[in-house]
Design an enzyme around this catalytic site. Structure first.
Site, PDB file in Angstrom:
ATOM      1  N   GLU A  60      31.599  47.205  40.396  1.00 13.98           N
ATOM      2  CA  GLU A  60      30.421  46.847  41.183  1.00 13.98           C
ATOM      3  C   GLU A  60      30.081  47.922  42.215  1.00 13.98           C
ATOM      4  O   GLU A  60      30.973  48.561  42.775  1.00 13.98           O
ATOM      5  CB  GLU A  60      30.684  45.533  41.939  1.00 13.98           C
ATOM      6  CG  GLU A  60      30.905  44.373  41.001  1.00 13.98           C
ATOM      7  CD  GLU A  60      31.590  43.177  41.655  1.00 13.98           C
ATOM      8  OE1 GLU A  60      31.283  42.053  41.246  1.00 13.98           O
ATOM      9  OE2 GLU A  60      32.425  43.372  42.556  1.00 13.98           O
ATOM     10  N   ASP A 231      34.753  35.104  42.371  1.00 18.25           N
ATOM     11  CA  ASP A 231      33.777  36.078  42.880  1.00 18.25           C
ATOM     12  C   ASP A 231      33.054  36.803  41.761  1.00 18.25           C
ATOM     13  O   ASP A 231      32.595  37.917  41.931  1.00 18.25           O
ATOM     14  CB  ASP A 231      34.475  37.086  43.824  1.00 18.25           C
ATOM     15  CG  ASP A 231      35.615  37.842  43.137  1.00 18.25           C
ATOM     16  OD1 ASP A 231      35.879  37.570  41.951  1.00 18.25           O
ATOM     17  OD2 ASP A 231      36.224  38.706  43.773  1.00 18.25           O
TER      18      ASP A 231
HETATM   19  P1  NAD Z   1      46.234  39.951  42.724  1.00 19.36           P
HETATM   20  O1  NAD Z   1      46.108  40.065  41.241  1.00 19.36           O
HETATM   21  O2  NAD Z   1      47.015  40.978  43.459  1.00 19.36           O
HETATM   22  O3  NAD Z   1      46.833  38.517  43.116  1.00 19.36           O
HETATM   23  C1  NAD Z   1      46.394  37.326  42.516  1.00 19.36           C
HETATM   24  C2  NAD Z   1      47.557  36.345  42.499  1.00 19.36           C
HETATM   25  O4  NAD Z   1      47.041  35.086  42.015  1.00 19.36           O
HETATM   26  C3  NAD Z   1      48.706  36.765  41.595  1.00 19.36           C
HETATM   27  O5  NAD Z   1      49.910  36.821  42.327  1.00 19.36           O
HETATM   28  C4  NAD Z   1      48.728  35.681  40.504  1.00 19.36           C
HETATM   29  O6  NAD Z   1      50.035  35.381  40.058  1.00 19.36           O
HETATM   30  C5  NAD Z   1      48.116  34.498  41.259  1.00 19.36           C
HETATM   31  N1  NAD Z   1      47.556  33.447  40.404  1.00 19.36           N
HETATM   32  C6  NAD Z   1      46.823  33.577  39.270  1.00 19.36           C
HETATM   33  N2  NAD Z   1      46.490  32.358  38.790  1.00 19.36           N
HETATM   34  C7  NAD Z   1      47.023  31.443  39.666  1.00 19.36           C
HETATM   35  C8  NAD Z   1      47.015  30.026  39.729  1.00 19.36           C
HETATM   36  N3  NAD Z   1      46.408  29.287  38.794  1.00 19.36           N
HETATM   37  N4  NAD Z   1      47.639  29.423  40.777  1.00 19.36           N
HETATM   38  C9  NAD Z   1      48.275  30.149  41.735  1.00 19.36           C
HETATM   39  N5  NAD Z   1      48.321  31.504  41.707  1.00 19.36           N
HETATM   40  C10 NAD Z   1      47.697  32.145  40.690  1.00 19.36           C
HETATM   41  O7  NAD Z   1      44.724  39.910  43.269  1.00 19.36           O
HETATM   42  P2  NAD Z   1      44.222  40.125  44.775  1.00 19.36           P
HETATM   43  O8  NAD Z   1      43.880  41.547  45.012  1.00 19.36           O
HETATM   44  O9  NAD Z   1      45.148  39.417  45.723  1.00 19.36           O
HETATM   45  O10 NAD Z   1      42.851  39.344  44.714  1.00 19.36           O
HETATM   46  C11 NAD Z   1      42.836  37.945  44.612  1.00 19.36           C
HETATM   47  C12 NAD Z   1      41.452  37.486  44.244  1.00 19.36           C
HETATM   48  O11 NAD Z   1      40.568  37.718  45.345  1.00 19.36           O
HETATM   49  C13 NAD Z   1      40.855  38.225  43.049  1.00 19.36           C
HETATM   50  O12 NAD Z   1      40.237  37.267  42.208  1.00 19.36           O
HETATM   51  C14 NAD Z   1      39.833  39.154  43.653  1.00 19.36           C
HETATM   52  O13 NAD Z   1      38.776  39.446  42.773  1.00 19.36           O
HETATM   53  C15 NAD Z   1      39.386  38.338  44.867  1.00 19.36           C
HETATM   54  N6  NAD Z   1      38.823  39.105  45.972  1.00 19.36           N
HETATM   55  C16 NAD Z   1      37.762  38.561  46.612  1.00 19.36           C
HETATM   56  C17 NAD Z   1      37.222  39.211  47.702  1.00 19.36           C
HETATM   57  C18 NAD Z   1      36.090  38.589  48.448  1.00 19.36           C
HETATM   58  O14 NAD Z   1      35.488  39.226  49.306  1.00 19.36           O
HETATM   59  N7  NAD Z   1      35.792  37.343  48.199  1.00 19.36           N
HETATM   60  C19 NAD Z   1      37.756  40.428  48.134  1.00 19.36           C
HETATM   61  C20 NAD Z   1      38.868  40.947  47.474  1.00 19.36           C
HETATM   62  C21 NAD Z   1      39.400  40.260  46.382  1.00 19.36           C
END
Ligand code: NAD
Length: 347
Positions: A60, A231
């Protein structure tokens, strides 16, 4: 610094900057920058981010301008990346001055995104969480998790965090990293256990599907939900029934309706824009029993705030290196001549 030389903040320098100031201070100051920019919302160019989707993720571009400065972030979201030792989210960004179009900052934004996302979440919660909420459930203990916990500690007065992840190694990592933070940490075996006694819940999982991290029966009255992980089109975390009971707060509706939890709802389902809460034009939490939801997707103005924060810090801190990024011929119209002369010098 000459206008053709652009300060570049590497990952190494970003870490030095954050460690020098302290992550909690950085997130508190970022929250203030975001709040100040949201309060002048109408002075920004706004557009939903430009997304390029693939079956495994999304890339993005997130641009905005306030008429004086222009910023954009490049960011990806690839939930399966961690299996190959790569991160789900990586980013970099650029700030430029509008009057010349020349860049004034190029920076890593992977760490900065985690900081600004957590700052934004805590800023929203300060207006939406029930008074006196000190326990937060944190579901999804990946890269963003510690930043979320620390921002809620510093900005909202959260003192206890209940951790859950489908991967116990992620929870163990998160708990280990937060030792010494002053937070009471509890590692839980299920999302239901994590929710026990929590009046704030942050969902921060990564899975490219319509997931149900929270089901309707898990959310009682008076809860604030900070939904960070949903997101993208086809990537959500909350059961639709929760959305129907919640008062929903968003960053920029035209983007959130495409990417957020509310993609599950009718396009005219009422939502409140957070900038209106911050300016006093709309109410945040109205009563103790209300379920509030911050349907976070991440919006360009938050990255603009983060970019201008880093740019400001570089006035006094040494954490950048000069990048020869803009061609600078002696005669601005003699770009080719500059190339010829460089060839002659090299020969
Ligand atoms: P990451 O992959 O490092 O961590 C995600 C974690 O979620 C992993 O440890 C995984 O095991 C866990 N997980 C997956 N499915 C699960 C479930 N059903 N129950 C419990 N845990 C589960 O990712 P990250 O960098 O920490 O990002 C997390 C999320 O936040 C991503 O989806 C990312 O796109 C989003 N994000 C959003 C914003 C925003 O501004 N809203 C900003 C950054 C990241």
């Amino acid at each position: 610094m000459a206008l053709n030389i652009v300060p570049f903040v590497s990952v190494d320098n970003m870490m030095k900057l954050v460690l020098h100031l302290g992550p909690e201070r950085v997130m508190t100051e970022l929250a203030s920058c975001i709040e100040a920019d949201f309060r002048r919302w109408e002075s920004f160019d706004k557009t939903p981010r430009v997304a390029s989707h693939s079956p495994v993720g999304v890339i993005e571009l997130m641009p905005t301008s306030d008429g004086e400065m222009y910023g954009f972030k490049y960011v990806n979201g690839h939930p399966k990346n961690t299996r190959d030792g790569l991160q789900t989210v990586t980013a970099f960004g650029l700030l430029a001055e509008v009057k010349t179009g020349y860049p004034i900052l190029l920076t890593e934004m992977t760490i900065l995104t985690a900081l600004r996302t957590a700052a934004m979440s805590a800023l929203a919660a300060r207006h939406l969480a029930p008074a006196g909420a000190t326990t937060m459930a944190l579901i999804g203990n990946g890269a963003q998790a510690e930043f979320q916990a620390l921002a809620f500690h510093a900005i909202c007065g959260v003192t206890a965090v209940r951790l859950y992840d489908t991967d116990p190694a992620a929870t163990a990592k998160c708990a280990r990293n937060l030792v010494g933070s002053g937070l009471k940490l509890t590692s839980c075996k299920s999302p239901e256990e994590a929710m026990e006694g929590a009046r704030i819940v942050t969902t921060c999982t990564a899975d490219k599907q319509l997931a149900t991290i929270l089901t309707d029966n898990m959310v009682g009255p008076g809860i604030h939900i900070n939904a960070v992980g949903g997101d993208c089109p086809g990537k959500t975390e909350l059961h639709r029934d929760i959305l129907l009971r919640a008062s929903i707060f968003v960053e920029y509706p035209p983007q959130t309706r495409i990417e957020g939890e509310i993609q599950q709802l009718a396009p005219d389902h009422p939502v409140t824009e957070l900038w209106q809460v911050l300016t006093g034009q709309a109410k945040g939490r109205a009563d103790a029993r209300q379920i509030t939801l911050f349907d976070s997707v991440g919006f360009a103005i938050e990255d603009f705030s983060a970019l201008r924060y880093v740019h400001d810090q570089l006035r006094t801190l040494p954490y950048s290196e000069p990048l020869d990024m803009i061609a600078d011929p002696d005669d601005p119209r003699d770009l080719y001549g500059m190339l010829l002369r460089a060839g002659a010098t090299a020969a």
